[in-house]
Design a protein around this motif. Structure first.
Motif, PDB file in Angstrom:
ATOM      1  N   ARG A   1     -48.620  59.016  14.017  1.00  0.00           N
ATOM      2  CA  ARG A   1     -48.662  60.364  13.422  1.00  0.00           C
ATOM      3  C   ARG A   1     -48.988  60.265  11.928  1.00  0.00           C
ATOM      4  NH1 ARG A   1     -43.442  61.520  16.363  1.00  0.00           N
ATOM      5  NH2 ARG A   1     -43.887  63.051  17.959  1.00  0.00           N
ATOM      6  N   THR A   2     -48.342  59.297  11.268  1.00  0.00           N
ATOM      7  CA  THR A   2     -48.517  59.137   9.824  1.00  0.00           C
ATOM      8  C   THR A   2     -49.931  58.686   9.490  1.00  0.00           C
ATOM      9  OG1 THR A   2     -46.199  58.517   9.698  1.00  0.00           O
ATOM     10  CG2 THR A   2     -47.564  57.974   7.787  1.00  0.00           C
ATOM     11  N   VAL A   3     -50.365  57.624  10.154  1.00  0.00           N
ATOM     12  CA  VAL A   3     -51.678  57.057   9.838  1.00  0.00           C
ATOM     13  C   VAL A   3     -52.787  58.054  10.166  1.00  0.00           C
ATOM     14  CG1 VAL A   3     -53.278  55.187  10.420  1.00  0.00           C
ATOM     15  CG2 VAL A   3     -50.858  54.681  10.094  1.00  0.00           C
ATOM     16  N   ALA A   4     -52.587  58.822  11.237  1.00  0.00           N
ATOM     17  CA  ALA A   4     -53.601  59.820  11.618  1.00  0.00           C
ATOM     18  C   ALA A   4     -53.762  60.876  10.532  1.00  0.00           C
ATOM     19  CB  ALA A   4     -53.221  60.470  12.944  1.00  0.00           C
ATOM     20  N   ALA A   5     -52.708  61.081   9.735  1.00  0.00           N
ATOM     21  CA  ALA A   5     -52.797  62.067   8.649  1.00  0.00           C
ATOM     22  C   ALA A   5     -53.720  61.587   7.539  1.00  0.00           C
ATOM     23  CB  ALA A   5     -51.400  62.335   8.090  1.00  0.00           C
TER      24      ALA A   5
END
Lengths: 142, 307
Positions: B92-96
């Motif tokens: 979720r974080t990296v996709a941001a």
């Protein structure tokens, strides 16, 4: 012969493979029930030789798919006024969730928190499932 | 339409979708200058939870050659994973921060779990001994390049077929083409996993044979896909000594092989292909490694919807 009185209204889970009765009893959380329940183990059976039976003096919600996964040979009798009004033959569900765990030590389900354990039916005849994540085969025979 | 899609399993894409990636890959090979800034402003994240040279470098080189940027880690110790973050939260974080993610993970099924939490395309760069679909794209493209077709082929897979994820992915992918036969060469303890045999080969009625010795079957093959057999995978020393030379290709064994055989290997090799084979026209593995970068360029463009 051990006699257990018949029930007025409820469910009789019959033809359970011997030894599986306790597992189903626990799965249905019947140990905490505030109504009458009976677990009969190793009853004589013409069809199976020996069988387990569970009698439940209440109408409870049962996930028949999951029950079928635990033992596909089970018959569920619905009782009204001491008479069987419906006989439900179970079968293996196409999908099962959070009932069994993948036996592959390298599967993501062994390390990731809060993951749903998902399996899909691969072979209906042999009762073989596979983990939806890693494809590892699961069967009751191990 | 491949824009926004994930690639977890080699069968995620239809044959037509694979063809579209291969056509684009060929365009990139033919005219690289037309693609060198096409991904300007786009970011690829590479999350490598276990070491890799070829896969990570080829992904990064692919994005850089398209004019895009790359961020990521090459071992989880240097990321928040070391603090106990779940895979779901990491993705979720990296996709941001990124437009597309390539991930290698030691646990099998990690990408299948991960895509539920990943709003940008996630590419499986290998999950344990399970699947390695971008290697499969590379293998298929190289087979296409060498044989000009993907159907009517006899494919030999040799070595560790149990733990070799590239073989599992290749069998899955190639089993969709017409009249493809497999010859599986391995010691008994390193044969393909049950799910490959039952779910892919038997259920689809694909002709295959399992043998222990390469020299007995090499003459039948159009493609020879070699993998490394590690000594520690054998159950006993006696079997290792008895069979180890059967899993090494050299010029002597190639005397019985077809003139137009194509030898592939996902690399790294140790000794399973003798160095003397490198100059043989049937050796395609170094061409294959270069194709790995071009195919990933094509894949990134398709998943980003740039081309």
């Amino acid at each position: 012969m051990l006699n257990i009185t018949s029930i007025k209204k409820g469910l009789v889970i019959d033809h359970i493979r011997p030894g599986m009765g306790l597992k189903i009893f626990e799965y249905l959380k019947l140990g905490k029930a505030d109504f009458t329940v009976a677990l009969i183990m190793n009853a004589t059976s013409n069809k199976m030789g020996r069988k387990d039976i569970i009698k439940i003096e209440d109408v409870i919600d049962v996930d028949f798919a999951m029950l079928g996964f635990l033992d596909a040979n089970i018959t569920v009798n619905v009782i009204e006024d001491e008479v069987i009004t419906e006989k439900i033959n179970l079968s293996l569900p196409v999908r099962v969730q959070d009932i069994i765990r993948c036996k592959n030590p390298r599967c993501i389900t062994t390390v990731e928190r809060d993951i749903t354990h998902k399996f899909v039916l691969l072979d209906k005849e042999k009762g073989i499932y596979k983990c939806e994540y890693c494809d590892h085969i699961y069967s009751w025979e191990g | 339409m491949l824009k926004g899609r994930h690639l977890v399993d080699p069968q995620d894409f239809s044959i037509q979708e694979l063809e579209s990636i291969f056509e684009l890959t060929q365009e990139i090979i033919d005219k690289p200058e037309e693609f060198n800034s096409i991904c300007h402003g786009k970011i690829l994240s590479t999350l490598f939870y276990e070491p890799s040279t070829r896969t990570r470098f080829s992904f990064e080189a692919a994005m850089l050659r398209l004019g895009g940027g790359v961020i990521g880690f090459s071992e989880p110790g240097s990321s928040s994973v070391a603090k106990g973050e779940s895979l779901a939260d990491t993705l979720r974080t990296v996709a941001a921060y990124s437009d597309i993610i390539a991930m290698r993970h030691p646990n099998e099924g990690a990408p299948k779990h991960g895509i539920q939490y990943c709003p940008v395309p996630l590419i499986n760069g290998g999950d344990g001994g399970h699947q390695h679909p971008t290697q499969t794209l590379t293998d298929l493209f190289t087979i296409l390049e060498s044989k000009k077709r993907l159907d009517n082929l006899t494919i030999g897979c040799c070595g560790d077929l149990k733990f070799g994820r590239t073989v599992h992915s290749l069998i899955k992918a190639m089993s969709r083409y017409e009249n493809v036969k497999f010859i599986l060469v391995s010691p008994k303890e390193l044969q393909v996993p049950d799910y490959i045999r039952t779910e892919i080969l038997e259920q689809r009625n694909i002709e295959f044979q399992e043998v222990e010795r390469l020299e007995e079957v090499i003459d039948q093959m159009d493609i020879l896909y070699m993998t490394r057999v590690q000594k520690e995978r054998f159950f006993n020393e006696a079997d290792y000594v008895r069979l180890k030379d059967s899993y090494i290709v050299d010029l002597k064994k190639l005397k019985d092989a077809k003139e137009d055989l194509a030898i592939l290997h996902p690399l790294p090799r140790v000794n399973e292909i003798a160095v003397e084979v490198d100059d043989d026209p049937r050796a395609w593995y170094f061409r294959q490694v270069k194709n790995g970068m071009f195919v990933r360029m094509g894949l990134i463009l398709k998943l980003l919807g740039v081309k």
